[in-house]
Design a protein around this motif. Structure first.
Motif, mmCIF file in Angstrom:
data_model
loop_
_atom_site.group_PDB
_atom_site.id
_atom_site.type_symbol
_atom_site.label_atom_id
_atom_site.label_comp_id
_atom_site.label_asym_id
_atom_site.label_seq_id
_atom_site.Cartn_x
_atom_site.Cartn_y
_atom_site.Cartn_z
ATOM 1 N N ILE A 191 25.496 -14.241 35.676
ATOM 2 C CA ILE A 191 25.389 -13.078 34.793
ATOM 3 C C ILE A 191 23.932 -12.636 34.696
ATOM 4 O O ILE A 191 23.063 -13.422 34.295
ATOM 5 C CB ILE A 191 25.937 -13.384 33.387
ATOM 6 N N ASP A 192 23.703 -11.399 35.055
ATOM 7 C CA ASP A 192 22.371 -10.794 34.970
ATOM 8 C C ASP A 192 22.294 -9.945 33.709
ATOM 9 O O ASP A 192 23.025 -8.968 33.576
ATOM 10 C CB ASP A 192 22.130 -9.925 36.212
ATOM 11 N N PRO A 193 21.419 -10.303 32.758
ATOM 12 C CA PRO A 193 21.329 -9.529 31.511
ATOM 13 C C PRO A 193 20.704 -8.157 31.689
ATOM 14 O O PRO A 193 20.674 -7.359 30.752
ATOM 15 C CB PRO A 193 20.456 -10.409 30.620
ATOM 16 N N GLY A 194 20.222 -7.872 32.904
ATOM 17 C CA GLY A 194 19.571 -6.594 33.156
ATOM 18 C C GLY A 194 18.081 -6.671 32.878
ATOM 19 O O GLY A 194 17.561 -7.676 32.384
ATOM 20 N N TYR A 195 17.403 -5.619 33.222
ATOM 21 C CA TYR A 195 15.948 -5.562 33.040
ATOM 22 C C TYR A 195 15.662 -5.339 31.564
ATOM 23 O O TYR A 195 15.701 -4.220 31.059
ATOM 24 C CB TYR A 195 15.381 -4.440 33.905
ATOM 25 N N THR A 196 15.399 -6.443 30.872
ATOM 26 C CA THR A 196 15.314 -6.456 29.414
ATOM 27 C C THR A 196 13.876 -6.668 28.952
ATOM 28 O O THR A 196 13.130 -7.446 29.555
ATOM 29 C CB THR A 196 16.200 -7.590 28.861
ATOM 30 N N GLU A 210 19.454 -7.519 22.363
ATOM 31 C CA GLU A 210 20.781 -7.455 21.757
ATOM 32 C C GLU A 210 21.835 -7.081 22.792
ATOM 33 O O GLU A 210 22.913 -7.687 22.868
ATOM 34 C CB GLU A 210 20.797 -6.454 20.604
ATOM 35 N N SER A 211 21.511 -6.071 23.612
ATOM 36 C CA SER A 211 22.426 -5.648 24.675
ATOM 37 C C SER A 211 22.587 -6.742 25.718
ATOM 38 O O SER A 211 23.695 -7.006 26.193
ATOM 39 C CB SER A 211 21.912 -4.365 25.331
#
Length: 245
Positions: A191-196, A210-211
């Motif tokens: 799972i990649d949380p994305g560029y956070t 949070e996202s």
């Protein structure tokens, strides 16, 4: 009550996952290398109204630390329902393939790849005692070989000989583990949380913690009909969230 171990959980996305899972009624082992810092975090969380959280010392690069953490979980819970392999490091940049020091690459792999394997193998015995065990390996879009081969990808020019390759290796391990456990009740996904925006990237990412945490939890707290052996990314803009490997 379901139980979860989250490595690298005393700050950033790991801490936010802890908060959100606590609110969902999951008992959280907040994995931290520094137990004193972890206990301070838990104390603050308790004061803020979060319950059923315990700091547990675990250094994913130290086998004795991993086994000690396993002993605590086994003694207190008898099993483990969810393992979220969140601990990770980026290493120093730039990371050119031609001249990055091999020791620097090995250091990143020790945490991001070998550390995940060590923790997973140690806790498999307890996970197999759960009715619906889940393993979520927190990866990155920078580990996608398909995207990195596409000149039109928005992050195409960001190559990293240590970090990106360690996540690509982690993705490959996830595929292998999911296949090995496919006939059991396990769901094993990358799972990649994305560029956070986190301390990890000097808060340069556009996404929120949070996202990121919500996305990880969405693809972790799944039912028995959910896929296993998938690569999900919060940066993929379709409803499946499935990323190319």
């Amino acid at each position: 009550m379901k139980s979860v171990l989250i490595t690298g959980a005393n700050r950033s996305i790991g801490l936010e996952i802890t908060k959100q899972l606590s609110k969902k009624g999951v008992f959280v082992y907040l994995g931290t290398r520094d137990l004193e810092k972890g206990n301070k975090v838990v104390k603050q969380l308790n004061e803020d109204g979060y319950e059923n959280i315990k700091a547990i010392q675990i250094d994913v690069t130290n086998q004795a630390s991993i086994l000690a953490a396993k002993a605590i979980v086994e003694n207190e819970q008898g099993k483990l329902d969810i393992l979220i392999n969140n601990a990770g490091i980026s290493g120093e940049f730039p990371q050119n393939a031609s001249d990055t020091n091999i020791e620097a690459i090995q250091n990143v792999f020790d945490t991001n790849f070998f550390g995940v394997i060590s923790v997973t193998q140690a806790f498999l015995e307890l996970l197999k005692k759960s009715e619906s065990p889940r393993i979520s390996n927190i990866t990155s879009g920078l580990g996608s070989l398909t995207l990195h081969s596409d000149p039109t990808w928005k992050y195409y020019n960001f190559k990293s000989a240590a970090y990106g390759t360690s996540k690509a290796a982690l993705n490959a391990y996830t595929i292998n583990l999911a296949y090995e456990l496919k006939d059991l009740s396990f769901k094993v996904n990358a799972i990649d949380p994305g560029y956070t925006a986190t301390d990890f990237n000097h808060h340069s990412g556009p996404g929120t913690i949070e996202s990121a945490a919500s996305f990880i939890i969405k693809h972790t707290l799944t039912d028995d009909s959910a896929p296993t052996g998938q690569f999900y990314s919060n940066d993929i803009e379709d409803e499946t969230g499935i990323s190319p490997w």
